[in-house]
Structures are given as structure tokens and as C-alpha cells.
Design a protein around this motif. Structure first.
Motif, PDB file in Angstrom:
ATOM      1  N   GLN A   1      55.291 -50.645 -31.532  1.00  0.00           N
ATOM      2  CA  GLN A   1      54.583 -49.070 -30.275  1.00  0.00           C
ATOM      3  C   GLN A   1      55.577 -48.799 -29.353  1.00  0.00           C
ATOM      4  O   GLN A   1      56.394 -49.035 -29.015  1.00  0.00           O
ATOM      5  CB  GLN A   1      53.590 -49.901 -29.747  1.00  0.00           C
ATOM      6  N   GLY A   2      55.432 -47.270 -29.245  1.00  0.00           N
ATOM      7  CA  GLY A   2      56.050 -46.448 -27.788  1.00  0.00           C
ATOM      8  C   GLY A   2      55.613 -46.777 -27.028  1.00  0.00           C
ATOM      9  O   GLY A   2      53.989 -47.775 -26.439  1.00  0.00           O
ATOM     10  N   ARG A   3      56.310 -46.190 -25.729  1.00  0.00           N
ATOM     11  CA  ARG A   3      55.056 -46.559 -24.173  1.00  0.00           C
ATOM     12  C   ARG A   3      54.375 -45.755 -24.299  1.00  0.00           C
ATOM     13  O   ARG A   3      53.708 -44.677 -25.159  1.00  0.00           O
ATOM     14  CB  ARG A   3      56.302 -45.603 -23.388  1.00  0.00           C
ATOM     15  N   VAL A   4      53.485 -46.570 -23.674  1.00  0.00           N
ATOM     16  CA  VAL A   4      51.764 -45.915 -23.106  1.00  0.00           C
ATOM     17  C   VAL A   4      51.704 -46.499 -22.219  1.00  0.00           C
ATOM     18  O   VAL A   4      51.931 -47.133 -20.971  1.00  0.00           O
ATOM     19  CB  VAL A   4      50.289 -46.768 -23.679  1.00  0.00           C
TER      20      VAL A   4
ATOM     21  N   ALA B   1      54.383 -49.197 -45.504  1.00  0.00           N
ATOM     22  CA  ALA B   1      54.653 -48.658 -44.622  1.00  0.00           C
ATOM     23  C   ALA B   1      54.306 -47.261 -43.805  1.00  0.00           C
ATOM     24  O   ALA B   1      53.725 -46.815 -44.538  1.00  0.00           O
ATOM     25  CB  ALA B   1      56.808 -48.067 -45.156  1.00  0.00           C
ATOM     26  N   ALA B   2      53.883 -47.200 -42.798  1.00  0.00           N
ATOM     27  CA  ALA B   2      53.438 -46.425 -42.126  1.00  0.00           C
ATOM     28  C   ALA B   2      53.084 -46.042 -40.685  1.00  0.00           C
ATOM     29  O   ALA B   2      54.212 -47.272 -39.819  1.00  0.00           O
ATOM     30  CB  ALA B   2      51.759 -46.452 -41.629  1.00  0.00           C
ATOM     31  N   ILE B   3      53.613 -45.034 -39.929  1.00  0.00           N
ATOM     32  CA  ILE B   3      53.715 -44.055 -39.195  1.00  0.00           C
ATOM     33  C   ILE B   3      52.867 -43.029 -39.077  1.00  0.00           C
ATOM     34  O   ILE B   3      52.789 -42.444 -39.939  1.00  0.00           O
ATOM     35  CB  ILE B   3      56.059 -43.700 -38.937  1.00  0.00           C
ATOM     36  N   SER B   4      53.376 -43.564 -37.158  1.00  0.00           N
ATOM     37  CA  SER B   4      52.332 -41.936 -36.926  1.00  0.00           C
ATOM     38  C   SER B   4      53.041 -41.499 -35.451  1.00  0.00           C
ATOM     39  O   SER B   4      53.672 -41.933 -34.867  1.00  0.00           O
ATOM     40  CB  SER B   4      51.194 -42.815 -37.112  1.00  0.00           C
ATOM     41  N   TYR B   5      52.962 -39.800 -35.012  1.00  0.00           N
ATOM     42  CA  TYR B   5      53.521 -38.932 -34.401  1.00  0.00           C
ATOM     43  C   TYR B   5      52.193 -38.628 -33.764  1.00  0.00           C
ATOM     44  O   TYR B   5      51.218 -37.923 -34.405  1.00  0.00           O
ATOM     45  CB  TYR B   5      54.300 -38.461 -34.089  1.00  0.00           C
TER      46      TYR B   5
ATOM     47  N   ILE C   1      54.444 -42.979 -30.905  1.00  0.00           N
ATOM     48  CA  ILE C   1      55.228 -43.563 -31.811  1.00  0.00           C
ATOM     49  C   ILE C   1      54.567 -44.520 -32.195  1.00  0.00           C
ATOM     50  O   ILE C   1      54.688 -46.186 -31.880  1.00  0.00           O
ATOM     51  CB  ILE C   1      56.581 -43.542 -31.860  1.00  0.00           C
ATOM     52  N   LYS C   2      53.667 -44.671 -33.434  1.00  0.00           N
ATOM     53  CA  LYS C   2      53.465 -46.528 -33.651  1.00  0.00           C
ATOM     54  C   LYS C   2      54.747 -45.977 -35.477  1.00  0.00           C
ATOM     55  O   LYS C   2      54.252 -45.459 -36.269  1.00  0.00           O
ATOM     56  CB  LYS C   2      52.244 -46.404 -33.787  1.00  0.00           C
TER      57      LYS C   2
ATOM     58  N   MET D   1      52.968 -48.481 -13.698  1.00  0.00           N
ATOM     59  CA  MET D   1      51.401 -48.476 -14.796  1.00  0.00           C
ATOM     60  C   MET D   1      51.164 -48.093 -16.504  1.00  0.00           C
ATOM     61  O   MET D   1      51.352 -47.082 -16.289  1.00  0.00           O
ATOM     62  CB  MET D   1      50.646 -47.087 -14.726  1.00  0.00           C
ATOM     63  N   SER D   2      53.066 -48.532 -16.568  1.00  0.00           N
ATOM     64  CA  SER D   2      53.564 -48.384 -18.368  1.00  0.00           C
ATOM     65  C   SER D   2      53.690 -50.060 -19.006  1.00  0.00           C
ATOM     66  O   SER D   2      54.499 -50.276 -18.650  1.00  0.00           O
ATOM     67  CB  SER D   2      54.030 -46.653 -18.440  1.00  0.00           C
ATOM     68  N   GLN D   3      53.586 -49.687 -20.355  1.00  0.00           N
ATOM     69  CA  GLN D   3      54.169 -50.111 -20.982  1.00  0.00           C
ATOM     70  C   GLN D   3      55.328 -49.303 -22.041  1.00  0.00           C
ATOM     71  O   GLN D   3      54.764 -49.100 -22.791  1.00  0.00           O
ATOM     72  CB  GLN D   3      52.985 -51.200 -21.849  1.00  0.00           C
ATOM     73  N   LYS D   4      56.705 -50.152 -21.569  1.00  0.00           N
ATOM     74  CA  LYS D   4      57.219 -49.954 -22.341  1.00  0.00           C
ATOM     75  C   LYS D   4      57.688 -50.123 -23.915  1.00  0.00           C
ATOM     76  O   LYS D   4      56.828 -50.988 -24.115  1.00  0.00           O
ATOM     77  CB  LYS D   4      58.952 -49.951 -21.943  1.00  0.00           C
ATOM     78  N   ALA D   5      58.266 -49.680 -24.563  1.00  0.00           N
ATOM     79  CA  ALA D   5      58.159 -49.888 -26.692  1.00  0.00           C
ATOM     80  C   ALA D   5      57.980 -51.225 -26.627  1.00  0.00           C
ATOM     81  O   ALA D   5      59.355 -51.716 -26.122  1.00  0.00           O
ATOM     82  CB  ALA D   5      59.488 -48.239 -27.191  1.00  0.00           C
ATOM     83  N   TYR D   6      57.537 -52.093 -27.559  1.00  0.00           N
ATOM     84  CA  TYR D   6      57.856 -52.878 -27.740  1.00  0.00           C
ATOM     85  C   TYR D   6      57.774 -53.413 -29.362  1.00  0.00           C
ATOM     86  O   TYR D   6      57.411 -52.330 -29.691  1.00  0.00           O
ATOM     87  CB  TYR D   6      57.132 -54.195 -27.100  1.00  0.00           C
ATOM     88  N   THR D   7      57.963 -54.772 -30.146  1.00  0.00           N
ATOM     89  CA  THR D   7      58.378 -54.591 -31.863  1.00  0.00           C
ATOM     90  C   THR D   7      57.720 -55.811 -31.846  1.00  0.00           C
ATOM     91  O   THR D   7      58.851 -56.844 -31.545  1.00  0.00           O
ATOM     92  CB  THR D   7      60.034 -54.399 -32.349  1.00  0.00           C
ATOM     93  N   LEU D   8      57.144 -55.935 -32.831  1.00  0.00           N
ATOM     94  CA  LEU D   8      56.510 -57.333 -32.875  1.00  0.00           C
ATOM     95  C   LEU D   8      56.535 -57.942 -33.988  1.00  0.00           C
ATOM     96  O   LEU D   8      56.814 -56.875 -35.397  1.00  0.00           O
ATOM     97  CB  LEU D   8      54.629 -57.175 -32.965  1.00  0.00           C
ATOM     98  N   VAL D   9      57.095 -58.959 -34.033  1.00  0.00           N
ATOM     99  CA  VAL D   9      57.528 -59.374 -36.030  1.00  0.00           C
ATOM    100  C   VAL D   9      56.003 -60.106 -36.330  1.00  0.00           C
ATOM    101  O   VAL D   9      55.739 -61.721 -35.871  1.00  0.00           O
ATOM    102  CB  VAL D   9      59.014 -60.136 -36.010  1.00  0.00           C
TER     103      VAL D   9
END
Length: 203
Positions: free
Chosen positions: A112-115, A32-36, A85-86, A125-133
């Protein structure tokens, strides 16, 4: 001829990252990994659009500046491509076969959070948060030279952009009086399935 190169005067980037790896039982690996990330411009005045005689009344920043870039203050906005957040969770399990080969199972969830892709930090001009499996199953023959794998990426078929740019050449003066431009997103791959065959020479 329409590309601007700009440089932020000051920015502050700070954050925290935590990682954990564990093997609670034989052949099972968990991670597990999380970054702020707190990454913001401290001082940054940058061009965003063009001033004209027609739009000077709509924005005080364009008063007396016809034909010149419209300047905005991006101080306090997030840096480009800097999600707050990632996080990832993954699990792998290996099964040793009587034949001498090995079957490996792997799955991962990544969030991954919004960029934002421009200092102006506009929603378009942003990408909202998304989750990949993602998932993968592999068979490795005895000795490790031959490996056959089946994989799936983005199994949830998440729609997201890996980059977004703006083109002023496509601007419509009626809906875009400051000639900021239309946003063009480059989509990332959707759900993918595949099979890989690997042979390692010299094993």
C-alpha cells in the motif's frame, strides 16, 4: 468540544484497477491485483490550527484573526485514506492426500502506498508506503467438517499505523505556535502467529 466537522467543496476521484487470476497447473491458483487512485480536493478551505496575536506575524493567514481558526487551502491535496497505489500478489496450492483429506498452502504479499489522515497532507499525519507478507497452511479432513490451520500475519514485522489523529490539548506553544496539536498514531499489529481449529456442523 475540540472536534471540527468540515466538508470539502469539491473533489475528484478517479482510478484504474486490474485483476488477474490464473491456474497454470492443477491445484495451483495465482492471483494479482493492482489499483491506481487519483483522489484530490479540487476546492477545500479548512481549519488547521488557531490564530493568536503572537502568531499573526508568522503567517499572513492569521492577520487580523486572533482567536479564530487558521484556515489553509487544501486544494490539490490527496483525500484522507486514499493511497495512490495498492497491489497484492497471492498463490495457493492444494495437495490431495490418500486418506481423503487435503493440505492447502497459501501466501500473499500486499503493498500500500502512502496515505494521509488529514487534508493538510503533512508528513507527520501520514503513513508511508508499506508491504505485508501473510501465509497460511491448512489441513482439511475428509468430508470437510474438520480443519486445522497455522497462519502467520505481517511476517516481516512491518511497523505501521492504521490511523493517526491530532490532539490540540497536547500542544506546546514553543514548538507549535499555531496550536495544531501533537500527532498520535495507533499502531497496527506486528508479526502474529496462530493456530485455528474449525469444525463445520452439518457437513
Amino acid at each position: 468540544t475540540t472536534t471540527f466537522t468540515t466538508n470539502a467543496a469539491e473533489a475528484t476521484v478517479q482510478g484504474l484497477e486490474l485483476e488477474l487470476q490464473a491456474r497454470p497447473v492443477a491445484n495451483l491458483d495465482l492471483a494479482a491485483a493492482i489499483s491506481y487512485l487519483d483522489a484530490t480536493y479540487d476546492s477545500f478551505v479548512t481549519p488547521y490550527g488557531t490564530c493568536t496575536v503572537a502568531n499573526a506575524a508568522a503567517d499572513a493567514r492569521c492577520a487580523g484573526r486572533p482567536g479564530l481558526p487558521r484556515l489553509i487551502d487544501a486544494s490539490g491535496n490527496r483525500l484522507n485514506n486514499a493511497p495512490e497505489i495498492k497491489a497484492t500478489l497471492s498463490a495457493g496450492y492444494g495437495i490431495d492426500l490418500a486418506s481423503g483429506g487435503r493440505v492447502s498452502l497459501f501466501a500473499q504479499v500486499a503493498h500500500q502506498g502512502r496515505v494521509y489522515f488529514l487534508p493538510a497532507n503533512t508528513d507527520v499525519m501520514s503513513q508511508k508506503a508499506y508491504t505485508l507478507v501473510d501465509a497460511r497452511v491448512s489441513y482439511t479432513a475428509e468430508g470437510g467438517a474438520l480443519e486445522l490451520s497455522a497462519f502467520g500475519r505481517n511476517l516481516g514485522d512491518e511497523d505501521y499505523f492504521h490511523n493517526i489523529v491530532q490532539f490540540t490539548s497536547t500542544s506546546d506553544a514553543r514548538r507549535d505556535p499555531f496550536n495544531i496539536g501533537s500527532a498520535l498514531g495507533y499502531p497496527a499489529p506486528g508479526r502474529q502467529w496462530g493456530v485455528e481449529l474449525t469444525y463445520r456442523f452439518g457437513n
